[in-house]
Design a protein around this motif. Structure first.
Motif, PDB file in Angstrom:
ATOM      1  N   GLU A  23      -6.288 -16.125 -42.153  1.00  0.00           N
ATOM      2  CA  GLU A  23      -5.738 -16.749 -43.362  1.00  0.00           C
ATOM      3  C   GLU A  23      -6.567 -16.372 -44.594  1.00  0.00           C
ATOM      4  OE1 GLU A  23      -2.799 -18.235 -43.597  1.00  0.00           O
ATOM      5  OE2 GLU A  23      -2.684 -17.534 -41.516  1.00  0.00           O
ATOM      6  N   ALA A  24      -7.883 -16.292 -44.431  1.00  0.00           N
ATOM      7  CA  ALA A  24      -8.737 -15.905 -45.553  1.00  0.00           C
ATOM      8  C   ALA A  24      -8.468 -14.464 -45.967  1.00  0.00           C
ATOM      9  CB  ALA A  24     -10.207 -16.086 -45.179  1.00  0.00           C
ATOM     10  N   VAL A  25      -8.283 -13.591 -44.980  1.00  0.00           N
ATOM     11  CA  VAL A  25      -7.976 -12.189 -45.282  1.00  0.00           C
ATOM     12  C   VAL A  25      -6.649 -12.104 -46.035  1.00  0.00           C
ATOM     13  CG1 VAL A  25      -7.346  -9.960 -44.288  1.00  0.00           C
ATOM     14  CG2 VAL A  25      -9.303 -11.217 -43.382  1.00  0.00           C
ATOM     15  N   ARG A  26      -5.645 -12.787 -45.549  1.00  0.00           N
ATOM     16  CA  ARG A  26      -4.334 -12.760 -46.206  1.00  0.00           C
ATOM     17  C   ARG A  26      -4.427 -13.260 -47.644  1.00  0.00           C
ATOM     18  NH1 ARG A  26      -2.830 -14.243 -40.860  1.00  0.00           N
ATOM     19  NH2 ARG A  26      -1.293 -12.789 -39.969  1.00  0.00           N
ATOM     20  N   ALA A  27      -5.158 -14.349 -47.840  1.00  0.00           N
ATOM     21  CA  ALA A  27      -5.294 -14.905 -49.189  1.00  0.00           C
ATOM     22  C   ALA A  27      -5.995 -13.924 -50.123  1.00  0.00           C
ATOM     23  CB  ALA A  27      -6.060 -16.226 -49.133  1.00  0.00           C
TER      24      ALA A  27
END
Length: 215
Positions: free
Chosen positions: A71-75
């Motif tokens: 999720e952090a990568v996507r954000a």
């Protein structure tokens, strides 16, 4: 050869070359997601000390296969793409790189999935975007339908870019003479430039939808 100083550790304020130990430490402890995205495109140049190059590539691979918060990568990737859209907007319909659904959307989507999946499936790592798409499909990171139109778009943008670059030298495709416009249309299997534009618009919408859903 021109070096983009923004892509090296510490940016334009850092040294042009660093020790391998510093390089390794930086990408293990400090690198931002966008810097890791750039690292997915790393290739070994066939010049200089081959052993040194292989050591550097082992460090690159080790940095890319570390487990990450998906999720952090996507954000981070979504935020970087939004920033690019604000600060480097597409110049027009034929801007194959920056237009929504163009090269950047495909490459950012691929890089995000590579960073998320590499820890459990390191075979997804490939510097070439087309090859990376194929590998992401093989491990289940992309559904068959997603792969099909993403790869079709990437292939078409690549073909059009190469033909236009060789034939127009940077000029807009809108200014292409009729024979060249017809040739560009035929690259996509279209009857004319208007049909090609309609096909491209549909394909871009599909790519943009995938980017919004996956990233």
């Amino acid at each position: 050869y021109e070096v983009d100083t923004k892509l090296r550790p510490s940016g334009s304020k850092g040294p042009v070359a660093v020790r391998l130990s510093s390089f390794e430490r930086y990408y293990a402890e400090e690198a931002w997601t966008w810097e890791l995205q750039a690292l997915t495109r790393a290739r070994l140049a066939p010049v200089g000390d081959a052993a040194l190059g292989e050591r550097a590539m082992r460090i690159v691979r080790a940095a890319l296969v570390r487990p990450r918060d998906g999720e952090a990568v996507r954000a981070d990737v979504a935020n970087m793409r939004a920033r690019m859209a604000r600060e480097r907007a597409a110049k027009g319909f034929w801007d194959l790189k920056l237009t929504p659904g163009g090269f950047v959307d495909i490459e950012f989507l691929v890089q995000a999935l590579q960073l998320i999946w590499a820890a459990r499936a390191p075979e997804v790592l490939a510097a070439n975007t087309g090859e990376a798409l194929t590998r992401l499909r093989q491990v289940g990171a992309l559904a068959e339908g997603e792969f099909e139109h993403l790869h079709r778009a990437w292939r078409l943008w690549s073909d059009l870019y190469q033909v236009a670059r060789i034939s127009l030298g940077g000029a807009s495709i809108d200014d292409a003479p009729a024979p060249l416009a017809l040739q560009l249309a035929r690259v996509a299997g279209a009857a004319d430039l208007d049909t090609l534009r309609a096909h491209m618009a549909e394909l871009r919408e599909s790519v943009r939808g995938d980017f919004a859903r996956i990233v």
